[in-house]
Design an enzyme around this catalytic site. Structure first.
Site, PDB file in Angstrom:
ATOM      1  N   LYS A  13     -23.435   9.172  -6.901  1.00  0.00           N
ATOM      2  CA  LYS A  13     -22.597   8.452  -7.943  1.00  0.00           C
ATOM      3  C   LYS A  13     -22.138   9.143  -9.156  1.00  0.00           C
ATOM      4  O   LYS A  13     -20.758   8.781  -9.733  1.00  0.00           O
ATOM      5  CB  LYS A  13     -23.496   7.294  -8.295  1.00  0.00           C
ATOM      6  N   LYS A  53     -21.687   6.347   5.053  1.00  0.00           N
ATOM      7  CA  LYS A  53     -22.331   5.072   5.219  1.00  0.00           C
ATOM      8  C   LYS A  53     -21.239   4.044   4.876  1.00  0.00           C
ATOM      9  O   LYS A  53     -20.303   4.302   3.892  1.00  0.00           O
ATOM     10  CB  LYS A  53     -23.635   4.843   4.497  1.00  0.00           C
ATOM     11  N   LYS A 109     -19.883  -0.104  -0.628  1.00  0.00           N
ATOM     12  CA  LYS A 109     -18.890  -1.104  -1.260  1.00  0.00           C
ATOM     13  C   LYS A 109     -17.789  -0.113  -2.033  1.00  0.00           C
ATOM     14  O   LYS A 109     -16.966  -0.420  -2.590  1.00  0.00           O
ATOM     15  CB  LYS A 109     -19.570  -1.946  -2.375  1.00  0.00           C
TER      16      LYS A 109
END
Ligand code: TYM
Length: 328
Positions: free
Chosen positions: A111, A194, A197
């Site tokens: 992230k 994966k 969102k």
């Protein structure tokens, strides 16, 4: 009775990965355990900066949790920010985890790399300490999650063991539980990543409340490979294996058994799309009913918070006593 705790962030629309990896198993497990499920709005503050959004997402997510089958009379569904003990125990957890351990977290690395050059909140780094607090506050034995959360549950175990070693037996040591099929649902367009969102586009994502025709279309367009053999092999055939895994999660048959039934990609894609649509149909209908009465949802969340607070406050007190803070 086994105590189960798991949570989800109110960051964006819920997708098939969230459902198959986590939510469905929360519902399936609620009668066999003492279940607590949190909407972790404090965690979302690492991703959402504009006012009002988190609250709106929270109420929608509450409707989703009940629509997928959590029964408020059976499972305790609560909002993280309603239980102050989460933030209080978080500090204790932060002092029980090292900078080095937090630096090795894959989700932090991913992230923060995506936000390189932008504002990276310190909360993104200390996130696992808050997650550890969420888990140990409820004396959770089991944490039903998707595969991507395993490392967060592992670090929680390490923190809890260290605390118990320093201050005496206080916390239950939890373990992650992942489903046989659906623990890692991949992006339909990029089957080596994966479903998430935070994906770049949404052609590879299937949302819970998407129109059935759009869902079928997304499966028909799913990226596969240039061979034609239907075989379950995550490494060599990620696209086909993802479809088999999703179909397996929908039907209960193993991915290998399903692979034997298909000789072409086309029918596998359309059958998987149809199976997902049928699985989601009752959830979509129930969600539409529930979201129409937000006052009732807020009421259910207040009831959940009252039950959650009893457990959380007892654990925090136990931890404070173990540390030996001077009583107030
Ligand atoms: P979150 O909100 O990203 O995801 C919620 C749940 O969905 C699962 N999941 C998936 N499962 C299979 N395939 C996928 N593609 C997929 N994407 C998401 C996640 O594994 C998760 O179970 N850090 C957590 C929230 C959290 C938490 C906790 C979880 C905070 N405190 C305490 C358990 C216990 C998160 O961001 O999940």
């Amino acid at each position: 009775m086994t105590r189960v705790l798991s949570c989800i962030q109110p960051t964006g629309d819920v997708h098939l990965g969230n459902y198959l990896g986590a939510l469905r198993n929360w519902t399936l497990g609620q009668h066999d355990a003492d279940a607590f499920h949190g909407i972790v709005d404090l965690h979302s503050l690492t991703a959402i900066e504009a006012p009002g959004i988190i609250g709106e997402n929270t109420i929608k997510l509450a409707a989703t949790l009940f629509a997928t089958g959590l029964d408020p009379d059976v499972a305790t569904v609560f909002v993280q920010s309603h239980i102050f003990e989460h933030s209080q125990l978080c500090w204790v957890m932060e002092c029980t985890v090292s900078f080095g351990e937090l630096s090795r977290m894959v989700q932090f690395k991913d992230k923060s790399a995506k936000r390189e050059g932008e504002f990276i909140p310190a909360g993104l780094f200390t996130y696992p300490a808050l997650q550890a607090a969420d888990i140990v506050l409820y004396d959770a034995d089991e944490v039903p999650v998707g595969d991507d959360q395993r490392q967060h549950v592992e670090i929680t175990r390490d923190i809890a063991v260290r605390f118990n070693h320093r201050f005496g037996e206080t916390f239950v040591i939890p373990k992650a539980v992942t489903p046989r099929a659906g623990a890692r649902v991949m992006d339909l367009q990029e089957p080596t990543s994966k479903m998430s969102k935070s994906s770049a586009g949404d052609a590879g994502l299937v949302y819970l409340y998407e129109d059935p025709a759009a869902i079928v279309k997304k499966f028909k367009r799913a990226v596969t490979d240039s061979e034609s053999e239907v075989r379950y092999d995550r490494e060599a055939k990620p696209g086909i294996s993802n479809l088999l895994d999703i179909l397996s999660a929908c039907t209960g048959d193993s991915a290998e058994t399903l692979a034997d039934k298909y000789s072409q990609y086309g029918p596998l894609k359309s059958d998987t799309g149809e199976a997902v649509v049928e699985m989601l149909r009752p959830i979509q209908a129930r969600y539409a009913e529930l979201i129409a009465d937000k006052a009732e949802l807020a009421n259910l969340l207040r009831q959940g918070a009252a039950k959650a607070r009893v457990v959380a406050s007892a654990t925090l007190e136990r931890a404070y006593n173990a540390i030996g803070f001077l009583p107030a």
